[in-house]
Design a protein around this motif. Structure first.
Motif, short mmCIF file in Angstrom:
data_model
loop_
_atom_site.label_atom_id
_atom_site.label_comp_id
_atom_site.label_asym_id
_atom_site.label_seq_id
_atom_site.Cartn_x
_atom_site.Cartn_y
_atom_site.Cartn_z
N LEU A 10 -19.40 -0.53 10.99
CA LEU A 10 -19.35 -1.27 12.26
C LEU A 10 -19.71 -2.74 12.04
CD1 LEU A 10 -20.81 1.30 14.81
CD2 LEU A 10 -18.46 0.45 14.68
N ARG A 11 -20.72 -2.96 11.18
CA ARG A 11 -21.11 -4.34 10.89
C ARG A 11 -19.95 -5.08 10.22
NH1 ARG A 11 -25.59 -4.28 7.20
NH2 ARG A 11 -26.29 -2.54 8.44
N PHE A 12 -19.30 -4.38 9.27
CA PHE A 12 -18.17 -4.97 8.55
C PHE A 12 -17.03 -5.28 9.52
CE2 PHE A 12 -14.22 -4.51 6.05
CZ PHE A 12 -14.44 -5.51 5.12
N ALA A 13 -16.76 -4.33 10.44
CA ALA A 13 -15.67 -4.52 11.41
C ALA A 13 -15.96 -5.72 12.31
CB ALA A 13 -15.49 -3.25 12.24
N ARG A 14 -17.23 -5.84 12.73
CA ARG A 14 -17.62 -6.96 13.59
C ARG A 14 -17.45 -8.30 12.86
NH1 ARG A 14 -22.59 -4.63 14.87
NH2 ARG A 14 -22.01 -2.91 16.18
N GLN A 15 -17.91 -8.33 11.61
CA GLN A 15 -17.85 -9.58 10.84
C GLN A 15 -16.42 -10.02 10.55
OE1 GLN A 15 -20.24 -8.70 7.44
NE2 GLN A 15 -22.16 -9.10 8.50
N THR A 16 -15.56 -9.03 10.24
CA THR A 16 -14.21 -9.38 9.80
C THR A 16 -13.19 -9.33 10.93
OG1 THR A 16 -13.76 -7.09 9.21
CG2 THR A 16 -14.63 -8.52 7.46
N GLY A 17 -13.58 -8.71 12.07
CA GLY A 17 -12.65 -8.57 13.18
C GLY A 17 -11.61 -7.48 12.93
N ARG A 18 -11.86 -6.68 11.89
CA ARG A 18 -10.92 -5.60 11.58
C ARG A 18 -11.24 -4.35 12.42
NH1 ARG A 18 -9.87 -5.03 5.24
NH2 ARG A 18 -8.29 -6.62 5.10
N PRO A 19 -10.22 -3.53 12.69
CA PRO A 19 -10.48 -2.32 13.49
C PRO A 19 -11.24 -1.28 12.66
CG PRO A 19 -8.18 -2.40 12.85
CD PRO A 19 -8.80 -3.69 12.38
N CYS A 20 -11.91 -0.40 13.37
CA CYS A 20 -12.67 0.66 12.71
C CYS A 20 -12.39 1.96 13.46
CB CYS A 20 -14.16 0.30 12.77
SG CYS A 20 -15.24 1.50 12.03
N ALA A 21 -12.11 3.03 12.76
CA ALA A 21 -11.77 4.30 13.42
C ALA A 21 -12.67 5.42 12.92
CB ALA A 21 -10.31 4.64 13.17
N LEU A 22 -12.92 6.37 13.81
CA LEU A 22 -13.71 7.54 13.45
C LEU A 22 -12.95 8.78 13.90
CD1 LEU A 22 -16.44 8.82 12.53
CD2 LEU A 22 -17.17 8.60 14.90
N LEU A 23 -12.72 9.69 12.98
CA LEU A 23 -11.98 10.92 13.30
C LEU A 23 -12.97 12.08 13.36
CD1 LEU A 23 -9.23 12.49 13.53
CD2 LEU A 23 -9.39 12.79 11.06
N MET A 24 -12.95 12.81 14.48
CA MET A 24 -13.84 13.98 14.61
C MET A 24 -13.01 15.23 14.80
SD MET A 24 -17.05 12.77 16.90
CE MET A 24 -17.77 14.39 16.91
N LEU A 25 -13.36 16.28 14.10
CA LEU A 25 -12.66 17.56 14.26
C LEU A 25 -13.64 18.61 14.77
CD1 LEU A 25 -10.75 17.66 10.85
CD2 LEU A 25 -9.83 16.98 13.06
N ASP A 26 -13.23 19.39 15.73
CA ASP A 26 -14.07 20.48 16.21
C ASP A 26 -13.23 21.74 16.27
OD1 ASP A 26 -16.15 21.95 17.35
OD2 ASP A 26 -15.44 21.49 19.38
N VAL A 27 -13.67 22.76 15.57
CA VAL A 27 -12.95 24.03 15.62
C VAL A 27 -13.47 24.80 16.83
CG1 VAL A 27 -12.45 26.18 14.39
CG2 VAL A 27 -12.82 24.05 13.11
N ASP A 28 -12.60 24.99 17.81
CA ASP A 28 -13.01 25.70 19.03
C ASP A 28 -13.36 27.15 18.73
OD1 ASP A 28 -12.90 23.62 20.78
OD2 ASP A 28 -10.78 23.93 21.31
N ASP A 29 -14.40 27.60 19.37
CA ASP A 29 -14.77 29.02 19.32
C ASP A 29 -15.04 29.50 17.89
OD1 ASP A 29 -15.39 30.70 21.27
OD2 ASP A 29 -13.36 31.42 21.68
N PHE A 30 -15.62 28.63 17.09
CA PHE A 30 -15.86 29.01 15.69
C PHE A 30 -16.82 30.20 15.58
CE2 PHE A 30 -18.10 28.40 11.58
CZ PHE A 30 -17.02 28.69 10.77
N ASP A 31 -17.70 30.30 16.56
CA ASP A 31 -18.66 31.41 16.57
C ASP A 31 -17.95 32.76 16.49
OD1 ASP A 31 -21.28 32.39 16.69
OD2 ASP A 31 -21.04 32.84 18.83
N ARG A 32 -16.76 32.82 17.09
CA ARG A 32 -16.01 34.10 17.07
C ARG A 32 -15.59 34.48 15.67
NH1 ARG A 32 -11.88 34.29 21.80
NH2 ARG A 32 -10.42 34.26 20.11
N VAL A 33 -15.29 33.47 14.83
CA VAL A 33 -14.90 33.75 13.43
C VAL A 33 -16.07 34.46 12.74
CG1 VAL A 33 -14.23 32.72 11.21
CG2 VAL A 33 -13.35 31.76 13.34
N ASN A 34 -17.28 33.91 12.95
CA ASN A 34 -18.47 34.52 12.35
C ASN A 34 -18.70 35.93 12.87
OD1 ASN A 34 -19.31 32.43 10.66
ND2 ASN A 34 -20.37 31.37 12.30
N ARG A 35 -18.57 36.07 14.19
CA ARG A 35 -18.86 37.39 14.79
C ARG A 35 -17.82 38.43 14.37
NH1 ARG A 35 -18.33 36.89 20.15
NH2 ARG A 35 -18.57 34.66 20.38
#
Ligand SMILES: Nc1nc2c(ncn2[C@@H]2O[C@H](COP(=O)(O)OP(=O)(O)OP(=O)(O)O)[C@@H](O)[C@H]2O)c(=O)[nH]1
Length: 97
Positions: A59-84
């Motif tokens: 974020l500091r780098f993006a602010r200094q350079t004006g370049r975009p910064c992206a964050l990708l998040m993945l969530d596996v829905d109902d993962f508890d069911r896989v365990n169960r």
């Protein structure tokens, strides 16, 4: 200046250069070791503390350079069911892949 002194000075110079290179290598290894300790054994994903540090840096780098910064998040829905349904070992296998 006597030749012995010249040789000694050159030898000390190269010895000092070698010590600097060795120190740099040790520092790199230490950084790697610390980073390695922050990696989850199952998923090979870094932990939350590491994520926060990297986010801070990016974020500091993006602010200094004006370049975009992206964050990708993945969530596996109902993962508890896989365990169960299939057990935790299968859940772990799922996380690895
Ligand atoms: N097998 C396995 N399960 C884990 C691990 N870490 C967390 N879990 C399980 O993941 C489940 C939590 O996942 P969540 O994403 O919070 O919940 P979810 O069931 O997917 O529910 P939603 O995301 O709301 O759809 C719990 O059952 C945890 O026990 C792991 O390393 N291995």
């Amino acid at each position: 200046m006597p030749i012995g002194m010249v040789v000694l000075t050159v030898a000390i110079y190269f010895w000092q250069q070698e010590q600097t290179a060795i120190n740099e290598q040790l520092r790199k290894r230490e950084r790697l070791f610390r980073a390695h300790n922050r990696i989850d054994g199952i998923t090979q994903v870094c932990d939350a503390q590491y994520l926060r540090q990297q986010l801070d840096i990016e974020l500091r780098f993006a602010r200094q350079t004006g370049r975009p910064c992206a964050l990708l998040m993945l969530d596996v829905d109902d993962f508890d069911r896989v365990n169960r349904n299939y057990g935790y070992l299968e859940g772990d296998r799922f996380c690895r892949h």
